[in-house]
Design an enzyme around this catalytic site. Sequence first.
Site, PDB file in Angstrom:
ATOM      1  N   SER A   2     -10.364 -38.041  30.606  1.00 27.13           N
ATOM      2  CA  SER A   2     -11.174 -37.281  31.558  1.00 27.13           C
ATOM      3  C   SER A   2     -12.662 -37.505  31.323  1.00 27.13           C
ATOM      4  CB  SER A   2     -10.861 -35.795  31.428  1.00 27.13           C
ATOM      5  OG  SER A   2      -9.476 -35.577  31.424  1.00 27.13           O
TER       6      SER A   2
HETATM    7  N1  SAH Z   1      -6.226 -34.768  28.129  1.00 30.59           N
HETATM    8  C1  SAH Z   1      -6.267 -36.211  28.210  1.00 30.59           C
HETATM    9  C2  SAH Z   1      -6.287 -36.759  29.622  1.00 30.59           C
HETATM   10  C3  SAH Z   1      -4.995 -36.540  30.282  1.00 30.59           C
HETATM   11  S1  SAH Z   1      -4.554 -37.624  31.573  1.00 30.59           S
HETATM   12  C4  SAH Z   1      -7.406 -36.780  27.402  1.00 30.59           C
HETATM   13  O1  SAH Z   1      -8.164 -36.017  26.803  1.00 30.59           O
HETATM   14  O2  SAH Z   1      -7.509 -38.009  27.322  1.00 30.59           O
HETATM   15  C5  SAH Z   1      -3.065 -36.759  32.026  1.00 30.59           C
HETATM   16  C6  SAH Z   1      -1.924 -36.950  31.077  1.00 30.59           C
HETATM   17  O3  SAH Z   1      -0.887 -36.082  31.501  1.00 30.59           O
HETATM   18  C7  SAH Z   1      -1.343 -38.352  31.069  1.00 30.59           C
HETATM   19  O4  SAH Z   1      -1.397 -38.882  29.784  1.00 30.59           O
HETATM   20  C8  SAH Z   1       0.082 -38.151  31.552  1.00 30.59           C
HETATM   21  O5  SAH Z   1       1.027 -38.993  30.901  1.00 30.59           O
HETATM   22  C9  SAH Z   1       0.338 -36.703  31.199  1.00 30.59           C
HETATM   23  N2  SAH Z   1       1.399 -36.057  31.964  1.00 30.59           N
HETATM   24  C10 SAH Z   1       1.632 -36.085  33.305  1.00 30.59           C
HETATM   25  N3  SAH Z   1       2.718 -35.343  33.610  1.00 30.59           N
HETATM   26  C11 SAH Z   1       3.179 -34.819  32.429  1.00 30.59           C
HETATM   27  C12 SAH Z   1       4.266 -33.972  32.075  1.00 30.59           C
HETATM   28  N4  SAH Z   1       5.117 -33.497  32.974  1.00 30.59           N
HETATM   29  N5  SAH Z   1       4.428 -33.646  30.783  1.00 30.59           N
HETATM   30  C13 SAH Z   1       3.578 -34.114  29.835  1.00 30.59           C
HETATM   31  N6  SAH Z   1       2.544 -34.919  30.102  1.00 30.59           N
HETATM   32  C14 SAH Z   1       2.332 -35.264  31.382  1.00 30.59           C
END
Ligand code: SAH
Length: 215
Positions: free
Chosen positions: A65
Amino acid sequence: MSDDPAEGAERKMRFLFALRQRGVTDPRVLEAMERIDRGEFVRGLFEDRAYEDTPLPIPCGQTISQPSVVGLMTQALDVGPRDKVLEIGTGSGYQAAILSLLCRRVYTVDRHRRLVTEAEEIFRHFGLSNITTMVADGSRGLAEQAPFDRIMVTAAAEDPPGPLLAQLKIGGIMVVPVGQSDAVQTLIRVRRNENGFDYDELRQVRFVPLVEGLG
Ligand code: SAH
């Protein structure tokens, strides 16, 4: 990336200045973001853009992000030193690392094993020992560790997921982007009280979608 200390200090000052300008003013959040070097979480092609206030690609088609959004979400979560925090969407691990400096323990969940493994290495590198990682479908929350003082969702859901609401303590706060997957979403703060939930809308954001099942 240059290792020149003067250049590093200048880069950090610019990074923190940009955060403040965009509304990240909580000194504890700024201090955590000063300590956790975003450069460690961005590898390869985009490495030299790690200090820009922009989201960047990470493996598995996901994104780290935008720093100011990380700061504003962390601020909105209002984390205390004794809190047990759940993060859904480990991604690069950047958000979890920042949270870990502000609370007692972070549980962070991602559906992609590769992302979890790479994030664990960086947590070790920083000596962050209060983060528990899990490969799981976070839309169901983490029943075995519930309830949580705080829940941070870093992928967009159509509605705040029911299991996550149920795993929030009374008095607890959840921050979650809500909306259709590729449109603009609204960042929502949910507070649980004795009688139910209060919702407030914080700002427009854009996150990758929360997807059910493992990656
Ligand atoms: N917080 C992260 C950015 C997240 S991007 C950072 O600091 O870099 C969103 C993430 O959510 C992705 O890695 C994706 O794989 C995860 N994601 C999406 N759906 C999900 C689910 N149902 N359960 C767990 N993770 C999920």
